[in-house]
Design an enzyme around this catalytic site. Structure first.
Site, PDB file in Angstrom:
ATOM      1  N   SER A  69       0.799  -1.230   0.000  1.00  0.00           N
ATOM      2  CA  SER A  69       0.000   0.000   0.000  1.00  0.00           C
ATOM      3  C   SER A  69       0.837   1.287   0.000  1.00  0.00           C
ATOM      4  CB  SER A  69      -0.935  -0.071   1.208  1.00  0.00           C
ATOM      5  OG  SER A  69      -1.817   0.990   1.233  1.00  0.00           O
ATOM      6  N   ASP A 287      -1.512   1.401  -3.662  1.00  0.00           N
ATOM      7  CA  ASP A 287      -2.289   0.314  -4.278  1.00  0.00           C
ATOM      8  C   ASP A 287      -3.696   0.772  -4.644  1.00  0.00           C
ATOM      9  OD1 ASP A 287      -3.073   0.453  -1.622  1.00  0.00           O
ATOM     10  OD2 ASP A 287      -3.425  -1.696  -1.429  1.00  0.00           O
ATOM     11  N   SER A 506      -0.791   1.448  17.577  1.00  0.00           N
ATOM     12  CA  SER A 506      -0.899   1.233  16.136  1.00  0.00           C
ATOM     13  C   SER A 506      -1.011  -0.255  15.842  1.00  0.00           C
ATOM     14  CB  SER A 506       0.328   1.801  15.438  1.00  0.00           C
ATOM     15  OG  SER A 506       0.458   1.224  14.153  1.00  0.00           O
TER      16      SER A 506
HETATM   17  C1  16G Z   1      -4.369  -0.385   7.912  1.00  0.00           C
HETATM   18  C2  16G Z   1      -5.848  -0.482   7.686  1.00  0.00           C
HETATM   19  C3  16G Z   1      -6.478   0.898   7.689  1.00  0.00           C
HETATM   20  C4  16G Z   1      -6.142   1.610   8.972  1.00  0.00           C
HETATM   21  C5  16G Z   1      -4.654   1.601   9.236  1.00  0.00           C
HETATM   22  C6  16G Z   1      -4.378   2.085  10.634  1.00  0.00           C
HETATM   23  C7  16G Z   1      -6.992  -2.101   6.280  1.00  0.00           C
HETATM   24  C8  16G Z   1      -7.096  -2.678   4.915  1.00  0.00           C
HETATM   25  N1  16G Z   1      -6.116  -1.113   6.406  1.00  0.00           N
HETATM   26  O1  16G Z   1      -3.752   0.300   6.866  1.00  0.00           O
HETATM   27  O2  16G Z   1      -7.855   0.735   7.584  1.00  0.00           O
HETATM   28  O3  16G Z   1      -6.585   2.928   8.946  1.00  0.00           O
HETATM   29  O4  16G Z   1      -4.168   0.275   9.131  1.00  0.00           O
HETATM   30  O5  16G Z   1      -3.035   1.949  10.913  1.00  0.00           O
HETATM   31  O6  16G Z   1      -7.681  -2.493   7.207  1.00  0.00           O
HETATM   32  P1  16G Z   1      -2.497   2.064  12.390  1.00  0.00           P
HETATM   33  O7  16G Z   1      -3.140   0.974  13.197  1.00  0.00           O
HETATM   34  O8  16G Z   1      -1.026   1.915  12.261  1.00  0.00           O
HETATM   35  O9  16G Z   1      -2.869   3.413  12.899  1.00  0.00           O
HETATM   36 MG    MG Z   2      -3.730   1.145   0.312  1.00  0.00          MG
END
Ligand code: 16G
Ligand code: MG
Length: 551
Positions: A69, A287, A506
């Site tokens: 991504s 992506d 996170s």
């Molecule tokens: C991932 C998640 C996205 C979320 C992000 C938060 C999917 C496909 N993607 O990219 O939705 O906003 O994680 O990231 O679920 P973080 O937990 O590091 O803040």
């Molecule tokens: Mg993406």
């Protein structure tokens, strides 16, 4: 005797893809994701897991996407897609993690045996998998490892080549619904482009011509999809791809793309000078499943239109159409957000329709959105889509309009169900959706932006010894542990006008994230840093290395 695991084939091929001993993998919110150079064994094993998942689901086609991504170019990753084009079922995330971490070939085969027994997988069933990758340099060799996995389990593979994550999700659903009542579309890239572009052309027919749209493609796979989509759109809208260098080393997501725009709240430098005051443009991520819009005002000031603004624009439009079509008694439109949604957007939306808040991550939003007849979900970061329930699709298909206005609105709704990629957030589908609404409303970027005024906000990362001690409740808006920390945050927040702040670990990085908003920017910054300071102290951070801005 029931069919057995092809132990010999698995064993021979597994030896070619040994697991590095020092790494622990985790199937997280976005699948497995880390440096591309250490993912070989994971990809091989995911080939086998995908095959088993397909067998478990009676030979339905499973999707596999190789991408990281918006991450930097050296990263890569892989995620599995369930038959309706949705994220992998949670129980299997744990299976995937477990299998990826088996230390040796022998352990791996034992773990596979256990899974087959526990999940009651009938190995005599067929298995089918469709897969694709983004443009990362590590992609081809990872796909080769994955194909070894398919071979080992005897799964039938269909290579969808280099394409966007949402197109792969589309393909999965199209393949599994082929020839059925709920057929999603022709199961090819061409089917996708034809379906979306056809609906878009109908939706904007007769509207004032849309200005050309600059699209920052993050130097990723979205560039190829945008170029292809352009060819299908005729003169309904002109798309101008920027940052389309998919083969320039180091260019992917570098100082461009949706994540860059959202986190820096700035125009990608490569667009400076080319977008004119009043003009709007947008950025995709690597992506093409996230979308950020923005425009320059008359003073050349940058304004960002994020996932919350997209959600508000789209939800308002759909609510109006439902009402005009005379269906507001049967179709309830709702919105799903996360704690990151700007407080102003929540206020704006909640005055108009039901709004739910869920934990971060597409699967949470997606499932919550399924509870509405029409569920609009967007994360502030620009990932989102609109879901129409099966009953709603039925209603739209069979409803008899009684006036010309009702008939027009009904047709628009029908075309929206075709334009919107309902499997997952899709930047290309979403940007055509946004352009549709802007065309209908004759809105400029500034008019869209003025639906509500964003509260100033600030996001800060804190590196802590162990982020796993942080647990949240109330859709991540409150901490339950470490004990006592939430009370300190509450006391601090009270001192800021319009203050709101929350802390969560996170799911994709080894950090804790702090979000804060307040009536004025300097206060939002100060609140975020003070809360970050509390987090830092709480987890035994060394006072000598405490970041200076944490006051
Ligand atoms: C991932 C998640 C996205 C979320 C992000 C938060 C999917 C496909 N993607 O990219 O939705 O906003 O994680 O990231 O679920 P973080 O937990 O590091 O803040
Ligand atoms: Mg993406």
């Amino acid at each position: 005797m029931p069919a057995q695991l092809p132990v010999e084939a698995i064993s021979t091929l597994s030896e070619l893809h040994p697991k590095p001993s020092h790494i622990r993998y985790q199937y997280g919110t976005a699948g497995f994701r880390t440096l591309g150079s250490v993912l070989d064994s994971v990809l091989f094993r995911v080939g086998i897991i995908a095959g088993l998942r397909s067998k478990k689901l009676d030979g339905k086609t499973i999707g596999v996407m190789v991408t990281a991504s918006h991450n930097p170019e050296p990263d890569n990753g892989v995620k599995l897609v369930d038959p309706r084009g949705e994220m992998l079922e949670a129980a299997w995330e744990a299976h995937a993690t477990n299998l990826a971490n088996a230390a040796t070939t022998e352990d791996f085969i034992n773990a596979l045996d256990t899974l087959v027994r526990v999940a009651k997988i009938d190995l005599s069933k067929p298995s089918r998998v469709v897969y694709a990758r983004d443009t990362r340099p590590s992609g081809p060799s990872l796909v080769a490892a994955f194909e070894d996995g398919l071979k080992a389990i005897g799964a039938e593979g269909r290579n969808a080549g280099v394409t966007t994550t949402p197109i792969l999700h589309y393909l999965v659903r199209a393949i599994n619904t082929k020839g059925k009542k709920d057929e999603y579309g022709v199961d090819s890239e061409e089917g996708y482009f034809t379906k979306l572009s056809g609906a878009f052309q109908k939706l904007v027919a007769g509207k004032t011509a849309l200005p050309p749209l600059i699209i920052d493609c993050a130097n990723g796979v979205g560039a190829e999809a945008v170029q292809k989509m352009s060819g299908y759109l005729g003169d309904s809208i002109k798309l101008i791809p920027y940052n389309a260098s998919t083969t320039t080393p180091g260019a992917l997501n570098n100082a461009c793309g949706a994540d860059f725009v959202k986190t820096t709240q700035k125009l990608p430098p490569s667009l400076a000078g080319d977008i004119k005051p009043g003009q709007r443009a947008c950025s995709l991520d690597g992506d093409a499943d996230r979308l950020m819009y923005y425009y320059l005002d008359d003073q050349n000031q940058f304004h960002m239109l994020d996932g919350d603004k997209i959600s508000s624009l789209v939800a308002g439009f759909i609510v109006d159409l439902v009402k005009i079509a005379g269906l507001d008694r049967t179709i309830r439109v709702g919105v799903v957000q996360t704690a990151y949604a700007n407080g102003s957007s929540t206020k704006y939306l909640a005055e108009r329709l039901p709004v739910r808040c869920v934990p971060t991550g597409v699967k949470h939003l997606h499932h919550a959105a399924e509870h509405f007849e029409v569920g609009v979900y967007f994360e502030a970061n620009g990932h989102g889509t609109v879901l129409f329930s099966p009953e709603t699709l039925q209603t739209l298909a069979t409803h008899e309009p009684s006036t010309p206005a009702q008939s027009t609105a009904l047709n628009h709704l029908r075309n929206l169900t075709l334009l919107i990629n309902q499997t997952v957030g899709d930047a290309i589908s979403d940007l055509l959706l946004v352009e549709t609404v802007l065309a209908h409303k004759s809105y400029s970027g500034a008019e869209w932006d003025s639906l509500y005024v964003d509260l100033p906000n600030r996001l800060v990362k804190v590196v802590v010894a162990d982020r796993h001690v942080f647990h949240t409740e109330d859709a991540e808006r409150r901490l339950v542990s470490p004990k006592g920390l939430q009370a300190k945050i509450d006391a601090l927040v009270k001192r800021y006008d319009g203050g709101r702040s929350f802390v969560r670990p996170s799911g994709t990085e080894d950090v804790v994230r702090v979000y804060a908003e307040a009536m004025i920017k300097s206060q939002a910054d100060e609140l975020a840093f003070r809360v970050a300071g509390l987090v830092y102290d709480e987890t035994g951070g060394d006072p000598n290395t405490r970041p200076r801005e944490f006051l």
